[in-house]
Design a protein around this motif. Structure first.
Motif, PDB file in Angstrom:
ATOM      1  N   ALA A 136       0.867  -1.180   0.000  1.00  0.00           N
ATOM      2  CA  ALA A 136       0.000   0.000   0.000  1.00  0.00           C
ATOM      3  C   ALA A 136       0.900   1.226   0.000  1.00  0.00           C
ATOM      4  O   ALA A 136       2.122   1.116   0.165  1.00  0.00           O
ATOM      5  CB  ALA A 136      -0.927  -0.007   1.209  1.00  0.00           C
ATOM      6  N   ALA A 160       1.006   6.950  -7.361  1.00  0.00           N
ATOM      7  CA  ALA A 160      -0.205   7.163  -6.547  1.00  0.00           C
ATOM      8  C   ALA A 160      -1.280   7.873  -7.363  1.00  0.00           C
ATOM      9  O   ALA A 160      -2.473   7.572  -7.252  1.00  0.00           O
ATOM     10  CB  ALA A 160       0.144   7.978  -5.307  1.00  0.00           C
ATOM     11  N   LEU A 218      -2.906   5.364  -9.551  1.00  0.00           N
ATOM     12  CA  LEU A 218      -3.815   4.505  -8.792  1.00  0.00           C
ATOM     13  C   LEU A 218      -5.060   5.254  -8.315  1.00  0.00           C
ATOM     14  O   LEU A 218      -6.001   4.629  -7.815  1.00  0.00           O
ATOM     15  CB  LEU A 218      -3.095   3.927  -7.575  1.00  0.00           C
ATOM     16  CG  LEU A 218      -1.996   2.899  -7.839  1.00  0.00           C
ATOM     17  CD1 LEU A 218      -1.265   2.566  -6.549  1.00  0.00           C
ATOM     18  CD2 LEU A 218      -2.559   1.636  -8.483  1.00  0.00           C
ATOM     19  N   LEU A 240      -5.136   7.454  -5.782  1.00  0.00           N
ATOM     20  CA  LEU A 240      -5.143   7.566  -4.327  1.00  0.00           C
ATOM     21  C   LEU A 240      -5.441   9.000  -3.893  1.00  0.00           C
ATOM     22  O   LEU A 240      -4.947   9.957  -4.497  1.00  0.00           O
ATOM     23  CB  LEU A 240      -3.794   7.127  -3.748  1.00  0.00           C
ATOM     24  CG  LEU A 240      -3.443   5.651  -3.907  1.00  0.00           C
ATOM     25  CD1 LEU A 240      -2.065   5.373  -3.323  1.00  0.00           C
ATOM     26  CD2 LEU A 240      -4.486   4.760  -3.249  1.00  0.00           C
ATOM     27  N   LEU A 299      -7.418   8.500   2.771  1.00  0.00           N
ATOM     28  CA  LEU A 299      -6.342   7.538   2.514  1.00  0.00           C
ATOM     29  C   LEU A 299      -6.389   6.393   3.519  1.00  0.00           C
ATOM     30  O   LEU A 299      -6.217   5.216   3.148  1.00  0.00           O
ATOM     31  CB  LEU A 299      -4.997   8.253   2.568  1.00  0.00           C
ATOM     32  CG  LEU A 299      -3.775   7.479   2.099  1.00  0.00           C
ATOM     33  CD1 LEU A 299      -3.954   6.980   0.666  1.00  0.00           C
ATOM     34  CD2 LEU A 299      -2.532   8.339   2.206  1.00  0.00           C
ATOM     35  N   VAL A 304      -8.979   4.003   2.445  1.00  0.00           N
ATOM     36  CA  VAL A 304      -8.514   3.146   1.349  1.00  0.00           C
ATOM     37  C   VAL A 304      -7.662   2.003   1.896  1.00  0.00           C
ATOM     38  O   VAL A 304      -7.826   0.840   1.510  1.00  0.00           O
ATOM     39  CB  VAL A 304      -7.714   3.972   0.316  1.00  0.00           C
ATOM     40  CG1 VAL A 304      -6.992   3.040  -0.669  1.00  0.00           C
ATOM     41  CG2 VAL A 304      -8.624   4.920  -0.448  1.00  0.00           C
ATOM     42  N   GLY A 357      -9.883  -0.660   0.958  1.00  0.00           N
ATOM     43  CA  GLY A 357      -9.645  -0.680  -0.488  1.00  0.00           C
ATOM     44  C   GLY A 357      -9.457  -2.079  -1.045  1.00  0.00           C
ATOM     45  O   GLY A 357      -9.099  -3.015  -0.329  1.00  0.00           O
ATOM     46  N   VAL A 395      -1.545  -4.531  -4.909  1.00  0.00           N
ATOM     47  CA  VAL A 395      -1.539  -3.204  -4.293  1.00  0.00           C
ATOM     48  C   VAL A 395      -2.944  -2.811  -3.865  1.00  0.00           C
ATOM     49  O   VAL A 395      -3.926  -3.110  -4.565  1.00  0.00           O
ATOM     50  CB  VAL A 395      -0.911  -2.162  -5.249  1.00  0.00           C
ATOM     51  CG1 VAL A 395      -1.720  -2.010  -6.517  1.00  0.00           C
ATOM     52  CG2 VAL A 395      -0.718  -0.819  -4.580  1.00  0.00           C
ATOM     53  N   CYS A 430      -5.784  -0.142  -3.369  1.00  0.00           N
ATOM     54  CA  CYS A 430      -6.126   1.170  -3.915  1.00  0.00           C
ATOM     55  C   CYS A 430      -7.655   1.307  -4.004  1.00  0.00           C
ATOM     56  O   CYS A 430      -8.387   0.374  -3.707  1.00  0.00           O
ATOM     57  CB  CYS A 430      -5.493   1.396  -5.280  1.00  0.00           C
ATOM     58  SG  CYS A 430      -5.871   0.139  -6.490  1.00  0.00           S
TER      59      CYS A 430
END
Length: 311
Positions: free
Chosen positions: A90, A101, A104, A106, A113, A116, A120, A309, A311
């Motif tokens: 992450a 980022a 993605l 973000l 955040l 997420v 996420g 990952v 997101c």
């Protein structure tokens, strides 16, 4: 991934020099919100390259999500380690560029955040594998670039006296003012091309250089590389076209070529009687010098779905 209670557990690895020292401040509110939500959070500051592997191994053994706190360079240094252990990464973006980022999607807001990170989805995204630059094979998340933009990245690293928002534009103009074109040999999936160019970018992500949309069609989930060649032009023409890179309009210019493939071989030298090597960078970090010989090129390959990952 094991969990603590009903939530995720996180191992934050923080590069305290990212973003001119912004990374430690970025950690505090996100970590607090995660702990308030019941997550277990471990924070380690200033992990050097030697310690990074051990810290990732320990986090993976605990079942933690590894969280990169810093910029694109920090992310790339962790991406290969995490992917190689089939663990989950992450991000808390806290660098100058934060381009991966951005790709993605973000959020900047700490509360958003933290949400997420807690809730996420885990997506599998592509990475780049780079070899032939003097060091061992390494993974990069966003893009590899050879030429004037590698010089710009080096200038941006030294421009810490400027506000963060001005560092990349200043560096780009400084690099263009002194640039010399190169003679590049670019083979995409075995098909060779030759160019007199200012730069060649092999992109996984659409963005680099703090929001420049260098490769508008790029996707981090399509298993394909986008190769952007900006052919040699006058310094003034390149400076005038710079604003177009921010919204991707540069790809319509006649001096810009877009190629796609899964494997790219790169070699070349600066033009002129003295020749000289062309610098190469990746995700804001210097990677070395482009090989001059077509027989022994740098190789960039896409590794589809390499990294999990959040997101």
């Amino acid at each position: 991934m094991t969990s603590h209670g009903d939530g995720r557990a996180f191992a934050f690895l923080v590069n305290p020099s990212s973003g001119g020292g912004a990374a430690p401040d970025a950690v505090v509110p996100v970590a607090r919100l995660l702990r308030e939500a019941g997550a277990v959070v471990d924070v380690t500051y200033s992990p050097g390259p030697q310690a990074m592997t051990r810290l990732v191994d320990e986090a993976v053994a605990r079942g933690d999500v590894v969280v990169s706190v810093g910029g694109d360079g920090m992310l790339s240094s962790l991406a290969g380690l995490v992917a190689g252990r089939d663990a989950t990464l992450a991000m808390v973006p806290a660098g100058r560029g934060n381009d991966f980022a951005r790709m993605l999607g973000l959020p900047d807001d700490p509360a958003a955040l933290a949400r997420v990170l807690l809730e996420g989805e885990v997506r599998r995204v592509d990475l780049l594998a780079v070899s032939g630059l003097g060091a061992q094979r390494r993974m990069v998340a966003g893009s590899i670039y050879a030429g004037v933009d590698a010089r710009a990245a080096a200038i941006a690293d030294r421009a810490t006296w400027l506000p963060r928002s001005m560092q990349y534009p200043y560096a780009a103009l400084r690099a263009l003012a002194a640039y010399r074109p190169g003679r590049y040999r670019v083979a995409v999936d075995g098909i060779p091309h030759e160019y007199a160019a200012a730069t060649v970018v092999v992109a996984n992500s659409a963005y680099y250089g703090k929001g420049m949309q260098i490769a508008p069609p790029a996707s981090i989930e399509d298993g394909v590389l986008d190769v952007i060649v900006i052919e040699a032009a006058s310094r003034l023409a390149l400076m005038r076209s710079l604003p177009k890179v921010y919204d991707g309009r540069h790809v319509a210019l006649p001096e810009v070529t877009v190629l796609t493939g899964k494997r790219v071989e790169l070699s070349g030298t600066l033009r002129g009687s003295a020749g000289g090597p062309i610098p190469v960078g990746g995700d804001g970090e210097p990677l070395g010098l482009l090989p001059a010989s077509l027989a022994d090129p740098a190789v960039v390959e896409v590794v589809p779905g390499a990294l999990s990952v959040i997101c």
